[in-house]
Design a protein around this motif. Structure first.
Motif, PDB file in Angstrom:
ATOM      1  N   PHE A 305      32.867  47.739   4.745  1.00 50.24           N
ATOM      2  CA  PHE A 305      34.061  47.112   4.169  1.00 50.24           C
ATOM      3  C   PHE A 305      33.687  46.214   2.997  1.00 50.24           C
ATOM      4  O   PHE A 305      34.276  45.148   2.813  1.00 50.24           O
ATOM      5  CB  PHE A 305      34.808  46.313   5.243  1.00 50.24           C
ATOM      6  CG  PHE A 305      35.278  47.151   6.401  1.00 50.24           C
ATOM      7  CD1 PHE A 305      36.396  47.960   6.279  1.00 50.24           C
ATOM      8  CD2 PHE A 305      34.589  47.140   7.600  1.00 50.24           C
ATOM      9  CE1 PHE A 305      36.827  48.739   7.335  1.00 50.24           C
ATOM     10  CE2 PHE A 305      35.003  47.925   8.668  1.00 50.24           C
ATOM     11  CZ  PHE A 305      36.126  48.722   8.538  1.00 50.24           C
ATOM     12  N   ALA A 306      32.658  46.624   2.249  1.00 52.92           N
ATOM     13  CA  ALA A 306      32.216  45.844   1.091  1.00 52.92           C
ATOM     14  C   ALA A 306      33.391  45.606   0.142  1.00 52.92           C
ATOM     15  O   ALA A 306      34.236  46.484  -0.056  1.00 52.92           O
ATOM     16  CB  ALA A 306      31.093  46.590   0.365  1.00 52.92           C
ATOM     17  N   PRO A 307      33.479  44.395  -0.464  1.00 54.38           N
ATOM     18  CA  PRO A 307      32.492  43.301  -0.435  1.00 54.38           C
ATOM     19  C   PRO A 307      32.552  42.410   0.805  1.00 54.38           C
ATOM     20  O   PRO A 307      31.745  41.492   0.935  1.00 54.38           O
ATOM     21  CB  PRO A 307      32.848  42.498  -1.684  1.00 54.38           C
ATOM     22  CG  PRO A 307      34.325  42.669  -1.822  1.00 54.38           C
ATOM     23  CD  PRO A 307      34.608  44.090  -1.375  1.00 54.38           C
ATOM     24  N   THR A 308      33.506  42.639   1.725  1.00 53.03           N
ATOM     25  CA  THR A 308      33.522  41.872   2.968  1.00 53.03           C
ATOM     26  C   THR A 308      32.398  42.344   3.877  1.00 53.03           C
ATOM     27  O   THR A 308      32.206  43.547   4.062  1.00 53.03           O
ATOM     28  CB  THR A 308      34.871  42.044   3.692  1.00 53.03           C
ATOM     29  OG1 THR A 308      35.925  41.612   2.828  1.00 53.03           O
ATOM     30  CG2 THR A 308      34.897  41.239   4.974  1.00 53.03           C
ATOM     31  N   GLU A 309      31.658  41.393   4.435  1.00 51.35           N
ATOM     32  CA  GLU A 309      30.530  41.740   5.299  1.00 51.35           C
ATOM     33  C   GLU A 309      30.868  41.418   6.748  1.00 51.35           C
ATOM     34  O   GLU A 309      31.311  40.314   7.074  1.00 51.35           O
ATOM     35  CB  GLU A 309      29.278  40.968   4.868  1.00 51.35           C
ATOM     36  CG  GLU A 309      28.046  41.337   5.673  1.00 51.35           C
ATOM     37  CD  GLU A 309      26.782  40.692   5.129  1.00 51.35           C
ATOM     38  OE1 GLU A 309      25.957  40.209   5.936  1.00 51.35           O
ATOM     39  OE2 GLU A 309      26.620  40.665   3.888  1.00 51.35           O
ATOM     40  N   LEU A 310      30.660  42.374   7.625  1.00 50.02           N
ATOM     41  CA  LEU A 310      30.892  42.174   9.050  1.00 50.02           C
ATOM     42  C   LEU A 310      29.731  41.413   9.676  1.00 50.02           C
ATOM     43  O   LEU A 310      28.606  41.443   9.173  1.00 50.02           O
ATOM     44  CB  LEU A 310      31.029  43.525   9.767  1.00 50.02           C
ATOM     45  CG  LEU A 310      32.194  44.432   9.356  1.00 50.02           C
ATOM     46  CD1 LEU A 310      32.065  45.788  10.040  1.00 50.02           C
ATOM     47  CD2 LEU A 310      33.528  43.790   9.715  1.00 50.02           C
TER      48      LEU A 310
END
Length: 336
Positions: A305-310
């Motif tokens: 889910f880049a740029p969101t990082e899990l």
């Protein structure tokens, strides 16, 4: 024939680790060709941007994921040996949560006192929390004789420690508390070369120590009476298992926060791949398997889910929790 199968199994684990390591170096917000990565690692990289991304960000993070993943899988294997319990692991039994709690308390205290916490003190604080939780789990294991009750008790210990950690994180007023919140969800980000050197020294020393205990572990797996007949000091041996597992779990938690299910799932997957439970083979195989597992999960955490990082624990739980369910279902079908 068996030696050939063992060789194939180790080759598979080594190849998986190498492939996921290369993927972690190449894939990200900026994709870097493998040829450029090889040039950078060989000191021949001409692109300063690629060199900075690989050497300052991705390579230390990937090495941390491999080293800590291997240590966490080995910690789970030692706990399963200690409790003779197939679902014993540092996360399920609350040991990682205990380490997380004391590290969070130490970090908040350090931030309030304007002190930069060092790696050694972080590991020591995590070790204290891990040993505290381990003590409660050992007492609980002596009071209950059912695997399910031990798991429930470990989960409750983990919830208590996590509640204390969340309370500390929520009411801490330091501006750096955002980093603590991210760390509490499990993450390999932000790790530099200094931390990699420390974690490598600690985990590889413990790995060597555990590897030289292979014969003792093998004897212990046959039962305490059999181990005593061979002259094994069972109390000292079990204490060595506890300390080794706690050091490994503490080191992982100190640098990456709590990482779930790796310590349970990896030993079982490796055991099925090898087709044997011999400690002299399981110990290095668990380390390689944990390294490959965490490298894969960290890659997915970064790019899905880049740029969101899990949080890496989110991804490890997706793959690890079904393995735990299968272990419990298989164990129940065998006992019925």
């Amino acid at each position: 024939m068996k030696k050939r199968n063992y060789g194939i199994a180790f080759l598979v684990l080594a190849v998986l680790t190498a492939v996921f390591l290369a993927a972690n170096l190449c894939v990200g917000s900026v994709n870097i060709p493998l040829s450029q990565v090889i040039s950078v690692l060989g000191g021949r990289g001409k692109e300063p941007v690629f060199r900075d991304i690989v050497m300052k960000l991705r390579f230390p993070r990937a090495l941390a994921a491999a080293i800590l993943g291997g240590g966490l899988a080995l910690s789970g294997y030692l706990l399963q040996t200690f409790f003779h319990n197939p679902v014993a692991g540092p996360f399920i039994l609350g040991i990682s949560s205990g380490a997380k709690m004391t590290v969070a308390l130490f970090m908040v205290f350090s931030l309030k006192m304007m002190i930069q916490p060092g790696s050694a003190l972080m590991i020591l604080s995590a070790f204290a929390g891990a040993m505290l939780s381990m003590g409660f789990v050992i007492l609980l294991s002596q009071a209950v004789d059912r695997m399910s009750m031990l798991i429930v008790g470990g989960v409750m210990i983990g919830y208590i420690c996590s509640a204390v950690t969340d309370f500390v994180v929520t009411f801490a007023d330091d501006s750096d508390i955002v980093n603590l919140h991210n760390w509490s969800k499990g993450s390999f980000s932000g790790i530099g070369w200094e931390q990699v050197q420390v974690m490598a020294a600690v985990i590889l020393v413990v790995f060597a120590w555990v590897f030289f205990m292979s014969k003792q572990i093998s004897a212990h797996q046959m039962g305490e009476a059999y181990a005593k007949s061979l002259g094994l000091n069972v109390k000292s041996f079990r204490a060595a298992l506890v300390v080794s597992s706690s050091i490994l779990s503490a080191c992982v938690t100190a640098f990456a926060g709590p990482v779930s299910f790796v310590g349970i799932a990896t030993p079982h997957l490796v055991k099925h791949l090898l087709g044997t439970a011999r400690p002299i083979l399981m110990i290095p195989a668990c380390f390689l398997g944990g390294a490959a597992f965490c490298l894969c999960c960290d890659l997915l955490a970064r790019v899905l889910f880049a740029p969101t990082e899990l949080g890496v624990s989110t991804v490890t739980a997706i793959f690890g929790a079904p393995v735990v369910l299968m272990i419990m279902i298989h164990g129940r079908s065998r006992s019925s």
